[in-house]
Design a protein around this motif. Structure first.
Motif, PDB file in Angstrom:
ATOM      1  N   TRP A 139       0.727  -1.304   0.002  1.00 35.16           N
ATOM      2  CA  TRP A 139      -0.264   0.017  -0.013  1.00 35.16           C
ATOM      3  C   TRP A 139       0.709   1.188  -0.044  1.00 35.16           C
ATOM      4  CZ3 TRP A 139      -0.652   3.397   4.450  1.00 35.16           C
ATOM      5  CH2 TRP A 139      -1.681   4.338   4.233  1.00 35.16           C
ATOM      6  N   ALA A 140       1.931   1.332   0.755  1.00 36.83           N
ATOM      7  CA  ALA A 140       2.812   2.662   0.951  1.00 36.83           C
ATOM      8  C   ALA A 140       3.528   2.632  -0.523  1.00 36.83           C
ATOM      9  CB  ALA A 140       3.981   2.128   1.977  1.00 36.83           C
ATOM     10  N   GLY A 141       4.010   1.654  -1.066  1.00 37.76           N
ATOM     11  CA  GLY A 141       4.475   1.764  -2.212  1.00 37.76           C
ATOM     12  C   GLY A 141       3.767   2.259  -3.279  1.00 37.76           C
ATOM     13  N   GLU A 142       2.554   2.001  -3.450  1.00 36.87           N
ATOM     14  CA  GLU A 142       1.477   2.574  -4.235  1.00 36.87           C
ATOM     15  C   GLU A 142       1.220   3.978  -4.261  1.00 36.87           C
ATOM     16  OE1 GLU A 142      -1.923   0.363  -3.700  1.00 36.87           O
ATOM     17  OE2 GLU A 142      -1.320  -1.287  -4.766  1.00 36.87           O
ATOM     18  N   LEU A 143       1.588   4.436  -2.913  1.00 41.00           N
ATOM     19  CA  LEU A 143       1.534   6.022  -2.529  1.00 41.00           C
ATOM     20  C   LEU A 143       2.706   6.698  -2.522  1.00 41.00           C
ATOM     21  CD1 LEU A 143      -1.022   5.722   0.409  1.00 41.00           C
ATOM     22  CD2 LEU A 143      -1.579   6.550  -1.734  1.00 41.00           C
ATOM     23  N   GLY A 144       3.758   5.870  -2.874  1.00 45.61           N
ATOM     24  CA  GLY A 144       5.296   6.567  -2.990  1.00 45.61           C
ATOM     25  C   GLY A 144       5.729   6.858  -1.458  1.00 45.61           C
ATOM     26  N   ILE A 145       5.425   6.341  -0.512  1.00 39.62           N
ATOM     27  CA  ILE A 145       5.825   6.589   1.009  1.00 39.62           C
ATOM     28  C   ILE A 145       6.549   5.417   1.505  1.00 39.62           C
ATOM     29  CG2 ILE A 145       3.911   8.270   1.324  1.00 39.62           C
ATOM     30  CD1 ILE A 145       2.694   6.041   3.277  1.00 39.62           C
ATOM     31  N   SER A 146       7.271   5.561   2.328  1.00 37.78           N
ATOM     32  CA  SER A 146       8.240   4.914   3.059  1.00 37.78           C
ATOM     33  C   SER A 146       8.092   4.593   4.434  1.00 37.78           C
ATOM     34  CB  SER A 146       9.806   4.714   2.622  1.00 37.78           C
ATOM     35  OG  SER A 146       9.762   4.817   1.179  1.00 37.78           O
ATOM     36  N   PRO A 147       7.025   3.919   5.253  1.00 39.63           N
ATOM     37  CA  PRO A 147       6.922   4.287   6.432  1.00 39.63           C
ATOM     38  C   PRO A 147       8.024   3.343   7.303  1.00 39.63           C
ATOM     39  CG  PRO A 147       5.423   2.601   5.502  1.00 39.63           C
ATOM     40  CD  PRO A 147       5.934   3.270   4.485  1.00 39.63           C
ATOM     41  N   GLU A 148       8.476   3.890   8.302  1.00 37.62           N
ATOM     42  CA  GLU A 148       9.487   3.054   9.234  1.00 37.62           C
ATOM     43  C   GLU A 148       9.018   2.232  10.196  1.00 37.62           C
ATOM     44  OE1 GLU A 148      13.889   3.777  11.181  1.00 37.62           O
ATOM     45  OE2 GLU A 148      12.680   5.423  10.763  1.00 37.62           O
ATOM     46  N   VAL A 149       8.794   0.867  10.082  1.00 37.58           N
ATOM     47  CA  VAL A 149       8.388   0.247  11.141  1.00 37.58           C
ATOM     48  C   VAL A 149       9.465  -0.423  12.165  1.00 37.58           C
ATOM     49  CG1 VAL A 149       7.242  -2.066  11.770  1.00 37.58           C
ATOM     50  CG2 VAL A 149       6.672  -0.956   9.526  1.00 37.58           C
TER      51      VAL A 149
END
Length: 310
Positions: free
Chosen positions: A218-228
């Motif tokens: 999902w994040a890849g589709e939005l172009g973001i990189s959440p840090e877990v």
């Protein structure tokens, strides 16, 4: 010592008990619809099989049971009583009158979906007791195959993940449970936006878990990189960390609907291009016709999930 054949001849035993109950072969024959000679032949055949005398025959008097005859009569009665109980149970099973159904479910379903569903189901169960087992989806699937579970309430985050239909089990989709991005209370009371969360720490499952893979897709589709940085498989732990302001994360909507001492969290507003997220809730059972109580349980679960989506 002569031993009886591996399976007793129930016809001979039935004739023997009729003779014991009525005290004479003639009366037993009349009760069974046999001629007296047939009854005499049955008793003789039974004595030959056992190698012992069962009845003392004295002309002009009632038959007398030997010690072996008394022991056999007692054992035969127990056998026929057990057979009758078995036949009754088999008939009830054929009529779908099951004493117990074993249902496995993942933890958050057990705490948030099933209590209300089972309360609604209780008046309709018709005597069937439901034994609940908390089990994650991947652990429950082999237990369905082995027969240890009659039904598994499972989830699937990605379409390619198990459980998928196979020769070992049937899979029924009950609906979709929305996943909501949430954060802790904001000091300035402004609504959370996704952009506000990009520099924050995120919580999710371990790197190969279904929810983590869905998050990264999902994040890849939005172009973001959440840090877990906070990894846990326990959704209640995730919610507690989010409520404490330590992280943001995706939480199933059913966990957000309870009151009481639930950690306070706030929904994060997503941009219009963000696809809504959900996990699919599934029922897994062995191939074959399911018990009517199971069908009612699944219908109630599907209704509960529709309420969660609303």
């Amino acid at each position: 010592m002569k031993s009886l054949r591996s399976q007793p001849d129930l016809k001979l035993l039935s004739t023997f008990l009729a003779v014991v109950d009525r005290g004479s072969m003639a009366e037993a024959a009349a009760a069974l619809g046999y001629v007296p000679s047939a009854v005499s032949q049955h008793i003789a055949a039974l004595e030959r099989d056992l190698g012992v005398e069962l009845l003392v025959r004295r002309p002009g008097s009632r038959l007398i049971l030997t010690a072996a005859g008394r022991a056999l009569a007692q054992a035969a009665r127990r056998l026929f009583e057990a057979t009758a109980r078995f036949q009754d149970a088999a008939a009830r099973i054929a009529d779908r009158d099951i004493a117990e159904l074993r249902v496995g479910a993942y933890p958050s379903a057990m705490s948030h979906l099933l209590p209300g569903v089972l309360a609604a189901l209780r008046p309709r169960r018709r005597g069937a007791r439901i034994r609940l087992v908390i089990v994650e989806t991947h652990e429950g699937l082999p237990r369905v195959t082995s027969g240890d579970l009659d039904l598994l309430i499972a989830y699937r985050y990605l379409p390619e993940d198990p459980p998928t239909p196979s020769a070992d089990w049937n899979v029924t989709s009950l609906g979709h449970e929305p996943l909501v991005l949430v954060a802790g209370p904001r000091p300035d009371a402004r609504p959370w936006q996704l952009a506000d969360c990009l520099a924050m720490e995120w919580t999710s499952g371990h790197a190969r878990s279904p929810d983590r893979r869905l998050l990264h897709r999902w994040a890849g589709e939005l172009g973001i990189s959440p840090e877990v940085t906070l990894e846990t498989e326990d959704l209640h732990s995730m919610l507690a960390m989010i409520g404490a302001g330590l992280a943001v994360g995706l939480i199933p909507a059913t966990l957000l609907g309870e009151g009481g001492d639930r950690p306070r969290v706030e929904r994060v507003a997503l941009p219009p291009e963000a696809a809504p997220l959900h996990r699919e809730i599934l029922a897994v059972s062995r191939p074959g016709v399911r018990h009517p109580v199971v069908e009612e349980l699944l219908a109630l679960l599907a209704e509960a999930l529709r309420g969660a989506r609303a």
